[in-house]
Design an enzyme around this catalytic site. Structure first.
Site, short mmCIF file in Angstrom:
data_model
loop_
_atom_site.label_atom_id
_atom_site.label_comp_id
_atom_site.label_asym_id
_atom_site.label_seq_id
_atom_site.Cartn_x
_atom_site.Cartn_y
_atom_site.Cartn_z
N ILE A 1 -2.97 -7.42 -1.22
CA ILE A 1 -2.55 -8.64 -0.54
C ILE A 1 -1.44 -8.28 0.44
O ILE A 1 -0.47 -7.61 0.08
CB ILE A 1 -2.03 -9.68 -1.55
CG1 ILE A 1 -3.12 -10.01 -2.58
CG2 ILE A 1 -1.56 -10.94 -0.85
CD1 ILE A 1 -2.61 -10.84 -3.77
N SER A 2 -1.57 -8.69 1.71
CA SER A 2 -0.56 -8.49 2.74
C SER A 2 -0.26 -7.00 2.92
O SER A 2 -1.13 -6.26 3.37
CB SER A 2 0.70 -9.29 2.40
OG SER A 2 1.60 -9.29 3.48
N SER A 3 0.92 -6.51 2.54
CA SER A 3 1.19 -5.08 2.63
C SER A 3 0.16 -4.29 1.84
O SER A 3 -0.29 -3.21 2.25
CB SER A 3 2.59 -4.77 2.09
OG SER A 3 2.87 -3.39 2.12
N ALA B 1 -2.91 -5.27 1.38
CA ALA B 1 -4.15 -5.31 2.16
C ALA B 1 -4.13 -4.26 3.26
O ALA B 1 -5.15 -3.60 3.53
CB ALA B 1 -4.33 -6.70 2.76
N HIS C 1 -0.60 -17.34 5.67
CA HIS C 1 -0.59 -15.95 5.22
C HIS C 1 -0.82 -15.82 3.72
O HIS C 1 -1.52 -14.92 3.27
CB HIS C 1 0.74 -15.30 5.60
CG HIS C 1 0.82 -13.84 5.27
ND1 HIS C 1 0.01 -12.89 5.88
CD2 HIS C 1 1.62 -13.15 4.41
CE1 HIS C 1 0.30 -11.69 5.40
NE2 HIS C 1 1.27 -11.82 4.51
#
Length: 431
Positions: free
Chosen positions: A157-159, A161, A298
């Site tokens: 997730i996010s970083s 991802a 986000h």
């Protein structure tokens, strides 16, 4: 002057024998000790797991009913997060309880709690940053649990991802697939000044042609010609941290890397407000799958999404959950060999009463054999426990219908065909 009384020789001998026995028993752990390397059904930190240049922490979850040769999912946290936070905030451990796979939760120790997806070291196979430490975690897990090297997956997730994109680029021979929730393409966050943040990329202003994006991935492991992992990407249209244009750039990158058309093979709406496009095939395990969430920001990850990623991976029918009985498939295998090489022909027959839509054929190559190329399927890895995944044109097998595939391999003297096969986790009869 002091003196030390001498022990009788018989006493010394007894002590030495006791020490020798202790060393021997410690040096050769039993099989049960090996499979119980960490407590089950609880999150455990593993230390001294191997090369770890950026001082990552490794957390591992092993379910009570871990399967023999389990699959491995690497679940990578977001900025400011941690391995334990990813464990508590997602359902990967619960899914592992159902299907018997193992979950690795890497955890950053640097102050930002963000993974390195920007440095030249991170964007190169064996470059000496976070991906190297994560690869060591995988190696430790494979060695400890005899995990299936053909079923290793990354998600984040996010970083995390972004790291999923990086891991699949750096180690295409390790991963079978990835699922990235709110990420950016491989190489998009690249910097050369030591900064962890790339504002142009986060703002969605870094654009390349599909070929240019693909070349960035290929440059991470120059000369690699083997099978590439499949990719699933998720993004919210209102993402204000990693802007939505990054979603389209990811699609451009991975369709190019996997050699499939940028025109979707199918588009649907699995949930209201979601648009799902699949590239290269129409089934659940298409080479590239992209899910756009209308009006979502986000922090898009919610309960249930991991299960959809699990379906994309193909792991929701491969664990200890109730399985179809063996005998729904038959494989006929023949080889034609010469001095150092061979060709193998495999015919897969659906002997069940329902059609198969999307398939993976698993088998183990005899010792000394290495696949050099193949047809009708993509094969990964090239030796040992291999998984062949359907091509875009032969993913559907009707009842009583057959599909023919094959490969060319080098051998070291043993030119036999594999002796056993499973299709989507089901044992096949052989002939």
């Amino acid at each position: 002057m002091s003196t030390t009384p001498r022990r009788p020789l018989s006493s010394v001998a007894a002590v030495l024998l006791s020490l020798l026995a202790a060393v021997l028993f410690a040096a050769v752990p039993t099989a049960s000790a090996r499979t119980e390397a960490v407590p089950t059904a609880t999150l455990t930190e593993i230390t001294a797991f191997g090369t770890n240049p950026s001082s990552l922490q490794m957390y591992l979850y092993v379910p009570d009913n871990v399967t023999a040769h389990p699959a491995v999912v690497v679940a990578v946290h977001y900025c400011t997060g941690s391995g334990p936070a990813m464990y508590n905030g997602t359902e990967w451990a619960r899914l592992a309880d159902t299907y018997g796979f193992v979950v690795i939760y890497p955890s950053v120790t640097r102050s930002s709690k963000c993974f390195d997806v920007s440095s030249p070291q991170a964007l190169k196979r064996g470059g000496g940053s976070d991906p190297v430490g994560i690869k060591s975690m995988i190696d430790w897990t494979v060695n400890t649990y005899s995990a299936d090297t053909g079923r290793i997956y990354a998600t984040g997730i996010s970083s995390g991802a972004m790291m999923t994109n990086v891991l699949l680029g750096d180690y295409p021979d390790v991963f079978a697939a990835g699922a990235a929730f709110s990420g950016v393409p491989f190489g998009c966050f690249a910097t050369t000044d030591g900064s962890e943040w790339n504002s142009a990329c986060s703002g969605g202003t870094v654009t390349h042609t599909p070929q240019q994006w693909g070349d960035l991935v290929r440059a991470a492991y120059p000369g690699y010609t083997g099978t590439r992992p499949r990719m699933q990407v998720w993004h919210g249209t209102e993402d204000d941290v990693l802007r939505y244009p990054n979603f389209g750039e990811e699609i451009k990158q991975w369709t190019n890397v996997l050699g499939v058309s940028q025109t979707p093979a199918v588009t649907d709406t699995p949930v209201s407000g979601w648009t799902r496009t699949r590239y290269g095939a129409t089934g659940d395990r298409a080479p590239v799958e992209a899910i756009s969430l209308q009006g979502v920001g986000h922090n898009l990850y919610t309960t249930g999404m991991a299960a959809r990623a699990l379906t994309f991976f193909g792991l929701d029918s491969s664990g200890p959950a109730p399985q179809p009985q063996p005998g729904a498939c038959k494989v006929t295998a023949t080889t034609n060999a010469w001095s150092t090489g061979l060709t193998a022909s495999l015919t897969i027959t659906n002997t069940g009463t329902t059609g198969i839509n999307g398939w993976q054929l698993a088998f183990t190559l005899p010792t000394g054999q290495t696949i050099t190329n193949g047809w009708g399927a993509t094969y990964s890895p090239s030796s040992g426990a291999v998984t062949g995944t359907n091509a875009t044109y032969n993913g559907t097998i009707a009842p009583n219908a057959s599909v023919s595939i094959g490969y060319q391999a080098n051998h070291g003297g043993n030119s036999a065909a594999p002796g056993a096969f499973t299709l989507n986790g089901k044992a096949c009869t052989t002939s």
